[in-house]
Design an enzyme around this catalytic site. Structure first.
Site, mmCIF file in Angstrom:
data_model
loop_
_atom_site.group_PDB
_atom_site.id
_atom_site.type_symbol
_atom_site.label_atom_id
_atom_site.label_comp_id
_atom_site.label_asym_id
_atom_site.label_seq_id
_atom_site.Cartn_x
_atom_site.Cartn_y
_atom_site.Cartn_z
ATOM 1 N NE ARG A 117 -2.482 5.598 0.257
ATOM 2 C CZ ARG A 117 -2.190 4.590 1.069
ATOM 3 N NH1 ARG A 117 -0.918 4.369 1.417
ATOM 4 N NH2 ARG A 117 -3.117 3.786 1.512
ATOM 5 C CG ASN B 6 -1.584 9.620 -5.701
ATOM 6 O OD1 ASN B 6 -2.543 10.352 -5.919
ATOM 7 N ND2 ASN B 6 -1.677 8.550 -4.925
ATOM 8 C CB SER C 283 -0.943 0.007 1.202
ATOM 9 O OG SER C 283 -0.219 0.044 2.427
#
Length: 282
Positions: free
Chosen positions: A209, A213, A205
């Site tokens: 993440r 982005n 994660s």
């Protein structure tokens, strides 16, 4: 694929995008695994050197009197992060606050490279003889996975340090479903499986993440740049797409500054939360 931005632009939008998303690589062995993204490593080392070159002298020059502007800014940053860490991390560690500051500033600096115009540094690199140059380390999955795995190792270290080996390994088989007697034996494999999933999810994660982005932000900047790809003053469409490109770039840059700051903050806070959870006894 072409080795220069002009040739990439001449090959069309697809070639231009591929060129800007291609790392300068060094193949140290056979297979895709044995590849080092030299530009990612180089930019990261430069940013680390800048970080150390700025903060170490600032720490040495710090004094108890009236601080200068930069010292006041650094102290405000440190105090703010330290207060957030104290609210989140309930254990006792001299490493947490400096680690949090380092993570936030370095991740922010790596993210900030995405704000630099997409063709500027690749053009300078081409002038220096580099066929490819990607300058956003956090848009490279290797960087985010490496940082996430480092956090994973720190989580295990904090767990062992604060709980001791006996309690650390015992909790793998006794939490989150606590039981006694025969029920504890039956639930031990379930607890262990859930613990493995929990530990595996954290680095995944963290890395995906941040990478997702930043890669998306980099790609959007490249797509905005293609609005006037191959345009000239002789084309009437240039005078239409030029202002649209400028406005799009301005709006996305302003929005992306919030994203890069937020992603650095999230990575820092999740690291602190995971370390706090690792040091707590269940």
């Amino acid at each position: 694929m072409s080795g220069s931005a002009e040739q990439a632009a001449g090959g069309g939008m697809t070639e231009y995008i591929h060129h800007h998303l291609h790392n300068l690589q060094w193949h140290v062995g056979a297979g895709p695994f044995w590849v080092i993204d030299i530009d990612t490593v180089g930019v990261t080392l430069v940013l680390v050197a800048i970080f150390l070159g700025v903060f170490i002298p600032a720490a040495r020059r710090a004094h108890a009197g009236v601080p200068g502007r930069f010292q006041a800014f650094v102290e405000m940053l440190i105090v703010g992060i330290d207060e957030m860490v104290r609210e989140t991390f309930h254990g006792s560690s001299k490493l947490i606050a400096p680690l949090s500051l380092t993570i936030f500033v370095l991740v922010f600096m790596m993210n900030f490279m995405d704000i630099i115009p997409v063709d500027l540094l690749p053009w300078l690199g081409r002038e220096a003889g580099l066929p490819y140059l990607r300058v956003v380390p956090t848009a490279d999955l290797n960087t985010t996975v490496g940082m996430a795995l480092t956090v994973f190792v720190l989580i295990q270290y904090f767990g062992l340090k604060h709980k001791g080996p006996r309690l650390f390994f015992k909790e793998m088989f006794t939490a989150p479903f606590h039981a006694h007697g025969f029920a504890a034996v039956v639930l031990a494999p379930v607890n262990f499986l859930l613990r493995l999933i929990e530990e595996a999810v954290r680095p995944v994660s963290l890395s995906l993440r941040l990478f997702g982005n930043m890669f998306a932000g980099e790609l959007i900047f490249i797509l905005i740049a293609t609005m006037t790809l191959g345009a000239s003053l002789a084309h009437g469409l240039t005078y239409v797409m030029g202002p649209v490109q400028f406005l799009s770039d301005f709006v996305w840059t302003a929005f992306h500054i919030l994203i890069i700051t937020l992603q650095a903050f999230i990575f820092m806070m999740l690291t602190v939360v995971y370390l706090s959870m690792a040091s707590e006894q269940h």
